[in-house]
Design an enzyme around this catalytic site. Structure first.
Site: not given
Ligand code: AMP
Length: 211
Positions: A13, A85, A124
């Protein structure tokens, strides 16, 4: 252009949102990047959300909505990466869009099997200096510090245990959003195991058709 990118961790993404942003000028809004920046800043809010992030759990909805909302208001063309999410976040997004009299053009789901995602993510590494993402086998960090001085670090939530938890949360809470957007006639699905440029073309084509 207003699009939501759905997809499990490691489907690409972030990479795709960045490429589409470069091609179209739409702003790339990554809630994961916002979360990591807040933690790095050492703020009180950062302290509150750190444990959720490190364990691979979702930050509470009210916090994440409050963090991303100003970015939505600022740009009228954007790609959301990592938000919504779950269904209550999708409803909150609909509400925010109503308030600014805007509509979502498309929700694009990037799809790949879990085992491929775990392989990708456990290799990664992110450069602390440039933010660029590498893979230890497929796209190793450069040796020369001129190209990228690094250091190249593994995200705390990219360990196998945290990854499995994040994928479980994805399947349980985020994947049902495909139905949410399909019911609204704006869902497109793309095979994320294809080459990076092919996925980009697929996303742009799908958005063009829906918009
Ligand atoms: P990502 O890089 O998108 O995998 O996000 C890393 C972490 O940020 C996730 O595992 C959550 O702890 C937090 N996070 C990011 N986006 C959200 C969201 N929309 N809702 C809740 N937590 C989020």
């Amino acid at each position: 252009m207003r699009i939501v990118l759905l997809g499990p961790q490691g489907a690409g993404k972030g990479t795709q949102a960045q490429r589409i942003s470069e091609r179209t000028g739409a702003r790339h809004i990554s809630t994961g990047d916002l979360v990591r920046a807040e933690i790095k800043s050492g703020s009180e809010l950062g302290e509150t959300i750190k444990d959720y992030n490190d364990r691979g759990e979702l930050v509470p909805d009210e916090i994440i909505i409050q963090m991303m909302r100003p970015y939505l208001d600022e740009a009228d063309s954007w790609i959301l990466d990592g938000f919504p999410r779950n269904e209550s976040q999708a409803e909150a997004l609909d509400e925010m869009l109503r308030e600014i009299a805007a509509k979502l053009d498309a929700a694009v789901a990037l799809e790949a099997p879990d085992e491929a995602l775990i392989r990708r993510l456990s290799g990664r590494r992110t450069s602390e200096a440039t933010g660029r993402i590498y893979h230890v086998e497929h796209d190793p960090p450069p040796q020369s510090s001129e190209e990228d001085p690094g250091p190249f670090i593994q995200r705390k939530d990219d360990t196998e245990e945290a990854l499995r938890r994040r994928l479980r949360i994805y399947h349980e809470h985020t994947e049902p959003l495909k139905d949410y957007y399909a019911e609204r006639g704006i869902l497109a699905t793309i095979d994320a195991t294809q080459r990076i440029p092919d996925v980009t073309e697929g996303v742009l084509e799908a958005v063009g058709e829906k918009a």
